[in-house]
Enzyme design. Structure first.
Site, short mmCIF file in Angstrom:
data_model
loop_
_atom_site.label_atom_id
_atom_site.label_comp_id
_atom_site.label_asym_id
_atom_site.label_seq_id
_atom_site.Cartn_x
_atom_site.Cartn_y
_atom_site.Cartn_z
N LYS A 160 49.74 39.24 50.04
CA LYS A 160 48.21 39.03 48.59
C LYS A 160 49.09 38.85 47.40
O LYS A 160 49.98 40.01 47.33
CB LYS A 160 47.29 39.44 48.81
CG LYS A 160 46.48 38.93 47.90
CD LYS A 160 45.08 39.93 47.90
CE LYS A 160 43.62 39.69 47.04
NZ LYS A 160 42.30 40.27 47.74
N SER A 210 38.35 37.47 47.97
CA SER A 210 39.57 37.71 46.98
C SER A 210 40.47 36.96 47.77
O SER A 210 41.78 36.39 47.02
CB SER A 210 39.48 38.89 45.78
OG SER A 210 40.24 40.13 46.32
N SER A 249 36.90 42.18 50.56
CA SER A 249 38.42 40.97 49.98
C SER A 249 38.88 40.37 50.96
O SER A 249 39.71 39.26 50.73
CB SER A 249 38.81 41.30 48.77
OG SER A 249 38.04 41.16 47.48
#
Lengths: 95, 487
Positions: B81, B156, B180
């Protein structure tokens, strides 16, 4: 819970966040709606309940007082938007 | 084995082939890079692909394998990420603010994964600064759900979840502040774990809300999840909230038998707002868990649950408003011109941050400002205590809790973009876990008209082994994790 245009501008200034005119009104509406939804929190009985800042039990973690190498100056300054010699270049802080 | 079959492997399956030298890390990596080339135009999981670096790391892994070294992640391609600092590889947080930022150091989890033999194929898309639940808040482009590209992958960590689901990597790292990792994992039908707060070092994770943030694994099955968790967990003196607890071999927890375990069904989670088909999937899952030997306890209550959303959306933006004050256009990142220092700073934030980040900075600054601190921030911290206490009490009678990961299946791109509050509500089952600092695991639990449903398991602090055991037993007794989206 309705917040005023003046409050939006005050908060933006505290955060040093520039806002376009259209953003001011949109944020005023959105923040008012969000805060309205959160108003229920006021009714929760928290008499005598201590606040929690974070969820773990660790406290006052100490590091050994030992000199360690830091990152090379050039590596750090490589991301600087403006650099002068070995310094970050900024606008005058004092006028 | 054909390239398309290779990329469909789990990490532990691939490690076995690598160990037997039936495939090389370079071949495996080439297959993954080919796959990214073939499908990422549709999925858009990656902000930055790193093919040259990946092949170099794969060659290095092959040398280590050749020298006799073995490890479950050695030579296995993964995605990271783009909120986790990677030395020499730009780390954008999907924000204009950090579009050109190249970290001078690696996050702790990167140090650990490189030791384990990581091959990094790229950095994945996210909602800007990890603020959002759909990956639509990325300043660059939205990511698409591989199960239906007209729908969101969640957020996210939507890029990481979509990349794993689309076989564009074998596993990924995400971060989880209010759901997330778990919400996108559920939306993309993969496994995702938010570890106990302090289990994984946050050193090098770009800070959003420091008392809530944790890095965790996103994987194709529970075994991989356990392996990656083991690799990234452990004490790190560079994060003062890093826990000193020893790291067990998490794979030892993977037994397909739940006898002796008591699983709670918190009634407040099964209230209004849950899509009926999601409820049905949960009932089927509970039946399955019971068949596996678990006792299901439906008399469990967490009365403060309805307040968790408000607590979270006061505390997280408050912490964010402090953390994001650092983006002043001086040391790194985007920098806008201005007549004075203050004006330059205001312009930098105005043009460097997107709408959701601005909204949260404003919300947090408001909650912390004079006159409102007691009513919002302090009040939220006190209710946080109540939420924690209720979990503590529940875990005196239950080993873990079973809930859906999200109240609905993945929604359409654009569907909630105009209503911040509706978007916030999609995190309603995941948020309390962060507030209390608990571990939470999501495993695939079925489909509603082809769209994934996730099952969330919540445990007491440092009970990751229990969650992995339940997740593993459930996974082995079902076949949801074996389904693949057609792209």
């Amino acid at each position: 819970m309705t917040i005023s245009r003046q409050e939006v501008l005050h908060i933006a200034r505290l955060a040093r966040l520039g806002l376009a005119e259209a953003e001011v009104e949109r944020l005023r509406e959105q923040l008012s709606a969000i805060l309205e939804h959160f108003a229920a929190l006021a009714a929760v009985d928290t008499e005598g309940v201590p606040p929690t800042a974070q969820s773990i039990e660790l406290q006052s973690i100490m590091a050994p007082d030992k000199v360690q190498p830091s990152l090379p100056q050039d590596d750090i300054l490589a991301n600087a938007p403006r650099r002068q010699e070995d310094c970050f270049r900024v606008k005058a802080v004092l006028e | 084995m054909k390239p398309r079959e290779l990329v469909g492997l789990t990490a532990h399956q691939a490690a076995r082939l690598l160990a037997r030298r039936e495939v090389s890390a370079v071949e495996l990596t080439r297959a993954v890079l080919e796959r990214i080339g073939a499908v990422d135009g549709k999925v858009r999981a990656f902000v930055t692909a790193t093919p040259d670096l990946a092949l170099e790391q794969a060659r290095l892994a092959d040398e280590r394998l050749q020298a006799g070294e073995r490890g479950p992640l050695l030579g296995v391609p993964a995605a990271i990420k783009d909120v986790i600092c990677t030395k020499g590889v730009r780390t954008t947080c999907s924000s204009r603010m950090l579009e050109g930022f190249v970290p001078p150091y690696d996050a702790h989890v990167m140090n650990r994964l490189y030791q384990a033999g990581l091959v990094m194929v790229g950095k994945t898309n996210l909602d800007e600064f990890a603020m959002g639940s759909s990956t639509e808040n990325s300043a660059f482009f939205p990511t698409h759900n591989p199960w239906d590209v007209t729908r969101v992958p969640g957020g996210s960590s939507g890029g990481s979840a979509a990349a794993v689901a689309a076989d564009e990597c074998l596993y990924a790292l995400g971060s989880d502040t209010g759901g997330s990792i778990r919400q996108p994992a559920g939306f993309c039908s993969i496994v995702g774990l938010k570890p106990t707060y302090g289990r994984v070092s946050r050193y090098g994770l770009v800070a959003f809300a420091s008392s809530l943030d944790q890095i965790g694994p996103m994987a194709k099955d529970v075994t991989d999840c356990a392996l990656v968790l083991g690799a990234i967990s452990g004490h790190d003196p560079r994060d003062s909230t890093s826990a000193p607890n020893p790291v067990p071999d998490y794979t030892r927890a993977l037994v397909p038998d739940l006898r002796g375990l008591r699983l709670g069904v918190p009634r407040e989670y099964y209230a209004e707002g849950m899509q009926p088909e999601v409820r049905q999937a949960m009932e089927m899952a509970l039946t399955k868990l019971q068949e596996l030997g678990a006792t299901i306890d439906r008399e469990v209550s967490l009365p403060s649950t309805p307040h968790a959303l408000a607590v979270y959306y006061i505390l997280a933006p408050s912490e964010a408003s402090a953390n994001l004050a650092r983006y002043d256009g001086v040391k790194y990142g985007f920098s806008a011109p201005g007549e004075t220092m203050w004006e330059a700073m205001e312009h930098t934030k105005q043009f460097g941050f997107g709408p959701e980040v601005k909204r949260r900075i404003m919300l947090g600054t408001y909650a912390l400002s004079a006159g409102y601190y007691d009513a919002y921030y302090l009040k939220a911290q006190k209710v946080r205590t109540l939420i924690r206490r209720e979990f503590d009490q529940v875990f005196e009678r239950c080993d873990a809790l079973v809930t859906p990961t999200s109240p609905t299946v993945p929604f359409r791109l654009g569907e909630k973009a105009e209503s911040p509050l509706q978007m916030y509500l999609s995190d309603i089952y995941t948020i309390p876990v962060n507030i209390a600092g608990l571990p939470g695991l999501t495993v695939p639990a079925g489909f509603v008209e082809g769209l994934p449903v996730g099952l969330q398991l919540i445990g007491k602090p440092f009970s990751e082994e229990t969650l992995l055991r339940v997740g593993y037993a459930y996974e082995q007794a079902t076949a949801w994790h074996k389904r693949k989206p057609s792209l």
